[in-house]
Design an enzyme around this catalytic site. Structure first.
Site, PDB file in Angstrom:
ATOM      1  N   ARG A  33     -17.602 -16.564 -30.373  1.00  0.00           N
ATOM      2  CA  ARG A  33     -18.615 -17.144 -31.256  1.00  0.00           C
ATOM      3  C   ARG A  33     -19.106 -18.522 -30.848  1.00  0.00           C
ATOM      4  O   ARG A  33     -20.110 -18.977 -31.353  1.00  0.00           O
ATOM      5  CB  ARG A  33     -18.059 -17.234 -32.680  1.00  0.00           C
ATOM      6  CG  ARG A  33     -17.812 -15.906 -33.321  1.00  0.00           C
ATOM      7  CD  ARG A  33     -17.409 -16.097 -34.765  1.00  0.00           C
ATOM      8  NE  ARG A  33     -17.132 -14.820 -35.413  1.00  0.00           N
ATOM      9  CZ  ARG A  33     -16.019 -14.142 -35.263  1.00  0.00           C
ATOM     10  NH1 ARG A  33     -15.062 -14.622 -34.499  1.00  0.00           N
ATOM     11  NH2 ARG A  33     -15.838 -12.995 -35.870  1.00  0.00           N
ATOM     12  N   GLN A 100      -4.591 -14.328 -32.699  1.00  0.00           N
ATOM     13  CA  GLN A 100      -5.801 -13.512 -32.820  1.00  0.00           C
ATOM     14  C   GLN A 100      -6.269 -13.064 -31.435  1.00  0.00           C
ATOM     15  O   GLN A 100      -7.227 -12.312 -31.326  1.00  0.00           O
ATOM     16  CB  GLN A 100      -6.912 -14.334 -33.494  1.00  0.00           C
ATOM     17  CG  GLN A 100      -6.569 -14.778 -34.912  1.00  0.00           C
ATOM     18  CD  GLN A 100      -7.606 -15.749 -35.474  1.00  0.00           C
ATOM     19  OE1 GLN A 100      -7.648 -16.924 -35.103  1.00  0.00           O
ATOM     20  NE2 GLN A 100      -8.440 -15.265 -36.371  1.00  0.00           N
ATOM     21  N   HIS A 120      -4.703  -8.755 -33.684  1.00  0.00           N
ATOM     22  CA  HIS A 120      -5.859  -7.998 -33.204  1.00  0.00           C
ATOM     23  C   HIS A 120      -5.516  -7.081 -32.033  1.00  0.00           C
ATOM     24  O   HIS A 120      -6.411  -6.600 -31.337  1.00  0.00           O
ATOM     25  CB  HIS A 120      -7.006  -8.947 -32.830  1.00  0.00           C
ATOM     26  CG  HIS A 120      -7.590  -9.642 -34.032  1.00  0.00           C
ATOM     27  ND1 HIS A 120      -8.254 -10.835 -33.962  1.00  0.00           N
ATOM     28  CD2 HIS A 120      -7.577  -9.302 -35.347  1.00  0.00           C
ATOM     29  CE1 HIS A 120      -8.634 -11.204 -35.191  1.00  0.00           C
ATOM     30  NE2 HIS A 120      -8.229 -10.288 -36.040  1.00  0.00           N
ATOM     31  N   CYS A 128      -5.568   6.206 -27.800  1.00  0.00           N
ATOM     32  CA  CYS A 128      -6.459   7.348 -27.969  1.00  0.00           C
ATOM     33  C   CYS A 128      -6.832   7.458 -29.431  1.00  0.00           C
ATOM     34  O   CYS A 128      -5.965   7.488 -30.304  1.00  0.00           O
ATOM     35  CB  CYS A 128      -5.782   8.639 -27.501  1.00  0.00           C
ATOM     36  SG  CYS A 128      -6.743  10.103 -27.957  1.00  0.00           S
ATOM     37  N   CYS A 131      -5.399  11.214 -30.712  1.00  0.00           N
ATOM     38  CA  CYS A 131      -3.991  11.537 -30.948  1.00  0.00           C
ATOM     39  C   CYS A 131      -3.115  10.300 -31.094  1.00  0.00           C
ATOM     40  O   CYS A 131      -1.915  10.418 -31.361  1.00  0.00           O
ATOM     41  CB  CYS A 131      -3.451  12.438 -29.835  1.00  0.00           C
ATOM     42  SG  CYS A 131      -3.302  11.614 -28.228  1.00  0.00           S
ATOM     43  N   ILE A 237      -7.336 -28.506 -26.536  1.00  0.00           N
ATOM     44  CA  ILE A 237      -6.010 -27.991 -26.891  1.00  0.00           C
ATOM     45  C   ILE A 237      -5.017 -28.202 -25.762  1.00  0.00           C
ATOM     46  O   ILE A 237      -3.877 -28.623 -25.982  1.00  0.00           O
ATOM     47  CB  ILE A 237      -6.112 -26.497 -27.248  1.00  0.00           C
ATOM     48  CG1 ILE A 237      -6.885 -26.362 -28.562  1.00  0.00           C
ATOM     49  CG2 ILE A 237      -4.746 -25.846 -27.381  1.00  0.00           C
ATOM     50  CD1 ILE A 237      -7.454 -25.006 -28.795  1.00  0.00           C
TER      51      ILE A 237
HETATM   52 ZN   LIG Z   1      -5.366  11.843 -27.252  1.00  0.00          ZN
END
Ligand SMILES: [Zn+2]
Length: 247
Positions: A33, A100, A120, A128, A131, A237
């Site tokens: 962002r 995050q 996240h 998948c 499944c 940071i």
């Molecule tokens: Zn699958």
């Protein structure tokens, strides 16, 4: 202020950290962002991160696979900000690290995987949609490199995607519950590189504050939680965090 925060860490026993995209930008991974953000530069990227478009449109998926192949995250290395949090763990201060981010740079830097709560998910794993099978992302990326534009699941033929929470997709309840729980157990809480605008994750800040934790925010820009924090650093940071966390 730096010395004051250092003394809080010295006294703390259960530091909980929430990290967002800002901690990884110094590793060359663009924010979504921010002014240099992916979405700001390429509106199609927003479509690709939306689960509804992704499932409905093979063209969106083909573009997404090409994007994953060329992601800067594959070559990114942890920076001094990540290392500072590893140091916090070595000092036996780190209770949990909620992130995050989907880049796994905290684990690569050396934080224990069991301390890291990936709200996240992770881009280093595929899942998948049919499944629920999961596995290393590189296995699928090899198939893309070999010419499969939109590789289906080898078990069920279902749609594959990265094991991350796309927009429009539910968070994993056990994971977000754990994040809320550790926040309530914190005696000190760091929000690092997060704009704190994504809910419910951002609520961990007020949960920790209500539980009596000292709250420190390190972020390039102001956040909606600055007023309830005990200290705010609007600074780099990778520059600030080592000064706070190293003994
Ligand atoms: Zn699958």
């Amino acid at each position: 202020m730096i010395d004051e925060v250092r003394s809080w860490i010295e006294a703390a026993r259960r530091v909980v950290v929430l990290s967002g995209a800002g901690i990884s930008t110094d590793s060359g991974i663009p924010d979504f962002r921010g002014p240099q953000g992916l979405w700001t530069k390429n509106p199609l990227a927003e479509k690709m991160s939306n689960i509804h478009y992704y499932l409905a449109d093979p063209e969106v998926r083909k573009l997404s696979w090409q994007n994953r192949l060329s992601s800067p995250a594959w070559h990114a290395k942890p920076n001094a900000g990540h290392s500072a949090l590893v140091f916090l763990e070595r000092r036996n201060k780190l209770h949990a690290l909620i992130t995050q981010n989907i880049d796994e740079l905290h684990q690569i830097a050396g934080n224990s995987p069991e301390k890291v709560i990936e709200v996240h998910g992770t881009m280093r794993r595929f899942m998948c949609w049919g499944c629920g099978m999961r596995g290393p992302m590189q296995v699928v990326l090899e198939r893309v490199r070999a010419g499969e534009a939109d590789p289906p699941c080898r078990d069920c033929g279902g749609i594959l995607k990265s094991d991350t929470i796309s927009f429009g997709q539910q968070l994993v309840p056990e994971v977000i519950d754990r994040a809320m729980r550790v926040a309530a157990e914190a005696d000190m809480f760091f929000a690092v590189g997060s704009s704190l605008q994504v809910y419910p994750v951002a609520e961990t800040v007020s949960i920790a504050r209500r539980a009596g934790a000292r709250v420190v925010i390190v972020n390039a820009e102001a956040t909606p939680f600055d007023e309830l924090a005990h200290a705010v650093f609007n600074d780099s940071i990778s520059a600030v965090l080592p000064r706070l966390c190293t003994a």
